[in-house]
Design a protein around this motif. Structure first.
Motif, short mmCIF file in Angstrom:
data_model
loop_
_atom_site.label_atom_id
_atom_site.label_comp_id
_atom_site.label_asym_id
_atom_site.label_seq_id
_atom_site.Cartn_x
_atom_site.Cartn_y
_atom_site.Cartn_z
N LEU A 1 0.85 -1.20 0.00
CA LEU A 1 0.00 0.00 0.00
C LEU A 1 0.88 1.24 0.00
CD1 LEU A 1 -2.67 -0.81 2.76
CD2 LEU A 1 -2.98 -0.87 0.27
N LYS A 2 0.30 2.39 -0.40
CA LYS A 2 1.01 3.66 -0.30
C LYS A 2 1.17 4.03 1.17
CE LYS A 2 0.45 6.52 -4.36
NZ LYS A 2 1.89 6.54 -4.49
N LEU A 3 2.27 4.72 1.51
CA LEU A 3 2.56 4.99 2.93
C LEU A 3 1.39 5.65 3.65
CD1 LEU A 3 5.00 5.27 5.20
CD2 LEU A 3 4.61 7.64 4.67
N MET A 4 0.79 6.69 3.06
CA MET A 4 -0.25 7.41 3.79
C MET A 4 -1.50 6.55 3.97
SD MET A 4 1.12 10.30 4.73
CE MET A 4 2.57 11.27 4.31
N ASP A 5 -1.82 5.69 2.98
CA ASP A 5 -2.96 4.77 3.12
C ASP A 5 -2.66 3.71 4.17
OD1 ASP A 5 -4.47 6.02 1.22
OD2 ASP A 5 -3.73 4.79 -0.44
N TRP A 6 -1.46 3.18 4.06
CA TRP A 6 -1.01 2.15 5.00
C TRP A 6 -1.11 2.67 6.43
CZ3 TRP A 6 3.57 2.72 7.94
CH2 TRP A 6 4.01 1.58 8.61
N LEU A 7 -0.63 3.91 6.64
CA LEU A 7 -0.60 4.50 7.97
C LEU A 7 -2.02 4.81 8.45
CD1 LEU A 7 1.68 5.18 9.91
CD2 LEU A 7 1.77 7.48 8.96
N PRO B 1 -5.51 2.57 12.99
CA PRO B 1 -6.63 1.87 13.65
C PRO B 1 -6.18 0.67 14.48
CG PRO B 1 -7.13 2.29 11.33
CD PRO B 1 -5.70 2.66 11.53
N ALA B 2 -5.21 -0.09 13.98
CA ALA B 2 -4.72 -1.24 14.76
C ALA B 2 -4.01 -0.75 16.01
CB ALA B 2 -3.79 -2.11 13.91
N GLU B 3 -3.21 0.32 15.85
CA GLU B 3 -2.46 0.85 16.99
C GLU B 3 -3.40 1.43 18.07
OE1 GLU B 3 0.31 3.59 15.24
OE2 GLU B 3 1.75 2.02 14.81
N ALA B 4 -4.55 1.96 17.62
CA ALA B 4 -5.50 2.52 18.58
C ALA B 4 -6.00 1.45 19.55
CB ALA B 4 -6.66 3.16 17.84
N ARG B 5 -5.94 0.19 19.15
CA ARG B 5 -6.38 -0.90 20.03
C ARG B 5 -5.29 -1.42 20.95
NH1 ARG B 5 -9.20 -4.80 15.45
NH2 ARG B 5 -10.83 -3.36 14.81
N THR C 1 8.36 10.71 1.82
CA THR C 1 7.65 10.52 0.55
C THR C 1 7.53 11.85 -0.22
OG1 THR C 1 5.52 11.03 1.59
CG2 THR C 1 6.17 8.71 1.53
N ILE C 2 7.20 11.73 -1.50
CA ILE C 2 6.94 12.92 -2.31
C ILE C 2 5.69 13.64 -1.77
CG2 ILE C 2 6.18 13.67 -4.61
CD1 ILE C 2 8.06 11.55 -5.76
N GLU C 3 4.67 12.85 -1.35
CA GLU C 3 3.44 13.44 -0.81
C GLU C 3 3.73 14.33 0.39
OE1 GLU C 3 3.87 10.39 -1.73
OE2 GLU C 3 2.13 9.61 -2.78
N GLU C 4 4.65 13.90 1.23
CA GLU C 4 5.01 14.73 2.39
C GLU C 4 5.54 16.08 1.92
OE1 GLU C 4 7.74 12.97 5.24
OE2 GLU C 4 8.43 14.95 5.90
N VAL D 1 15.38 -0.73 3.06
CA VAL D 1 14.37 -1.74 2.70
C VAL D 1 12.97 -1.13 2.74
CG1 VAL D 1 13.31 -3.92 3.41
CG2 VAL D 1 15.80 -3.70 3.42
N SER D 2 12.69 -0.38 3.78
CA SER D 2 11.38 0.29 3.89
C SER D 2 11.18 1.25 2.71
CB SER D 2 11.31 1.03 5.23
OG SER D 2 10.20 1.88 5.26
N ASN D 3 12.21 2.01 2.37
CA ASN D 3 12.11 2.97 1.26
C ASN D 3 11.87 2.27 -0.06
OD1 ASN D 3 14.74 5.17 2.60
ND2 ASN D 3 12.59 4.99 3.15
N LEU D 4 12.52 1.13 -0.26
CA LEU D 4 12.33 0.35 -1.49
C LEU D 4 10.92 -0.20 -1.54
CD1 LEU D 4 15.47 -1.99 -1.74
CD2 LEU D 4 14.66 -0.45 -3.53
N LYS D 5 10.51 -0.80 -0.44
CA LYS D 5 9.25 -1.53 -0.43
C LYS D 5 8.05 -0.60 -0.55
CE LYS D 5 6.96 -5.10 2.19
NZ LYS D 5 6.04 -4.33 3.04
N LEU D 6 8.16 0.59 0.06
CA LEU D 6 7.07 1.57 -0.05
C LEU D 6 7.22 2.44 -1.30
CD1 LEU D 6 6.96 2.53 3.72
CD2 LEU D 6 5.02 1.62 2.47
N GLY D 7 8.24 2.16 -2.09
CA GLY D 7 8.45 2.92 -3.33
C GLY D 7 8.76 4.38 -3.09
N CYS D 8 9.38 4.68 -1.95
CA CYS D 8 9.59 6.08 -1.56
C CYS D 8 10.66 6.77 -2.40
CB CYS D 8 10.00 6.16 -0.09
SG CYS D 8 8.66 5.75 1.03
N GLY D 9 11.72 6.05 -2.70
CA GLY D 9 12.84 6.68 -3.42
C GLY D 9 14.16 6.28 -2.78
#
Ligand SMILES: N[C@@H](CCSC[C@H]1O[C@@H](n2cnc3c(=O)[nH]cnc32)[C@H](O)[C@@H]1O)C(=O)O
Ligand SMILES: [Zn+2]
Length: 430
Positions: free
Chosen positions: A77-83, A89-93, A212-215, A270-278
């Motif tokens: 997923l894209k970082l912002m969607d994933w987050l 929501p999972a962390e809120a629990r 990310t570029i979105e940031e 690895v995180s940057n590669l996997k999330l396609g960040c750059g």
């Protein structure tokens, strides 16, 4: 006095200019007392380490260990969607106990893959600190703070409680920082407050930057600045030690703004590669004199906390980016994962190299494997061929946390039971 003698291993001190040599390491009361070709000392315990490499333990400079409970739950997923849609929501629990067991699972993976210290940003940090204390690992802890709503100062109070109650605990194994989460979750006013407090009390900062570029687009729209300019203008790089996670999208003048900063950048390839960040400008940062270490980020995104995977990814990405295999050679990548990361955690006076007087944080890597033969160049072999599973023994503060791949302080069956049950509750229906 408690003593441990490690005999007959190939020693990689990671001290600049020192060549690998065959020898012994004598540890007394948690510190390296002697290191050299042949040490004749009595010891309470002796480890015969023939065919093993001793090197400084790896240091994971950016993690959210408890997110191990969310491993392989929400990928691709894209970082912002994933987050926003999955992680938050999972962390809120998550309860305090969930964070304790999630962190312990993360620590188990780190110990099993040769990591002896990590920097962590999360919530319920007293549970994280307790897990660090119980397991014997070393960590720099921060309560991550998102300032998108008025919480009456709750997050800040929790952050300061962590610092006041846990700094120096576990014979100095626990250190602390202040953790404003990221430019896009920290508006100027609260962020400036954190920066001023950090400067006044000389507390280091740990923050995500330019992932990310979105940031970049968000910060541009709001403040007409790059994320780096935004932090710089608020005074973050003025006389404060700052641990910057990611720093992927920096232009030339951003890199120039970081020149001379205290602290530096935790690269998370690895995180940057996997999330396609750059691909982060690692070479440019190093050329500008900025310290660049290495981290995994949480297993919720990276899916693994194996620093050997980061070492490979870091060098491959730089070689690919520059079309030049001479960029970021093996030894430099190993330095990033050890002494350079130690500098980011502000613990390089204690760990990060194998030297007499330093804390005994080290690992033994078993070379008796088909993929680790022959030994022409030990740096290349470790950076390009070894994996976390080749780590045989993990030692922190002179205490053996894993030996012959068996945990010495953790109870794996209990971790498995707790983590499995808690993880499935957290993601139910998401
Ligand atoms: N949600 C908390 C702050 C938690 S700090 C740590 C946060 O970082 C998040 N996180 C993990 N990986 C990344 C990443 O790659 N980029 C940005 N945030 C991340 C993680 O999900 C967690 O919510 C609050 O409201 O104060
Ligand atoms: Zn992160």
């Amino acid at each position: 006095m408690k003593t441990l003698l490690i005999k007959d291993c190939m020693i990689l001190t990671m001290v600049e200019g020192e060549k690998p040599f065959l020898g012994d390491i004598w540890i007394a009361d948690g510190r390296i007392a002697k290191i050299g070709p042949s040490i004749e000392e009595e010891a309470d315990r002796v480890i015969l380490a023939k065919n093993r490499v001793a090197m400084p333990g790896l240091i994971n400079a950016h993690n959210h260990a408890s997110m191990s409970l969310l491993r392989a739950f929400s990928d691709d997923l894209k970082l912002m969607d994933w987050l926003d849609k999955k992680m938050l929501p999972a962390e809120a629990r998550m309860t305090r106990e969930d964070v304790y067991w999630g962190t312990t699972l993360g620590i188990a993976e780190m110990i099993a893959s040769g990591t002896t210290a990590f920097a962590d940003m999360y919530v319920h940090m007293d549970a994280v600190a307790q897990a660090v204390l119980d397991s014997g690992i070393r960590a720099s802890l921060t309560r991550g703070m998102v300032f998108l709503e008025d919480d009456g100062g709750r997050r800040m109070a929790e952050a300061l409680n962590l610092i006041d109650n846990w700094t120096g605990a576990g014979d100095g194994r626990i250190t602390t920082m202040l953790g404003p989460h990221a430019p896009y979750t920290c508006p100027p006013e609260p962020l400036q407050g954190v920066i001023e407090l950090a400067r006044k009390r000389q507390i280091p900062l740990h923050i995500h930057l330019a992932e990310t570029i979105e940031e970049g687009e968000k910060i541009r729209a709001k403040y007409d600045q790059t994320p780096t300019e935004y932090l710089h203008e608020l005074g973050m790089f003025h006389d404060t030690h700052v641990l910057l996670a990611h720093a992927v999208h920096l232009n030339e003048s951003d890199v120039a703004l970081l020149r001379g900063m205290r602290g530096g950048v935790a690269h998370n390839p690895v995180s940057n590669l996997k999330l396609g960040c750059g691909i982060a400008p690692v070479r440019e940062l190093i050329e500008a004199g900025v310290t660049v270490g290495m981290g995994t980020d949480g297993a919720g995104s990276a899916t693994t906390l194996d620093m050997f995977a980061e070492i490979k990814a870091a060098t491959w990405m730089q070689k690919l980016k520059h079309g030049d295999p001479t960029v970021l050679p093996a030894e430099a990548a190993l330095r990033m994962a050890t002494i350079e990361s130690a500098k980011l955690l502000a613990i390089d006076h204690e760990v990060g190299t194998l030297e007499a007087g330093k804390r005994a944080d080290l690992i033994l890597i078993d070379l008796d494997k088909p993929h680790l033969l022959p030994v022409h160049d030990i740096h290349a072999l470790l950076a390009y061929s070894a994996t976390g599973a080749d780590v045989d023994t993990t030692i922190v503060n002179g205490e053996i946390l894993m030996h012959q791949r068996q945990f010495q302080t953790l109870h794996w069956e209990e971790i498995k039971r707790e983590a499995t049950a808690r993880a499935s509750r957290l993601v139910e229906g998401l």
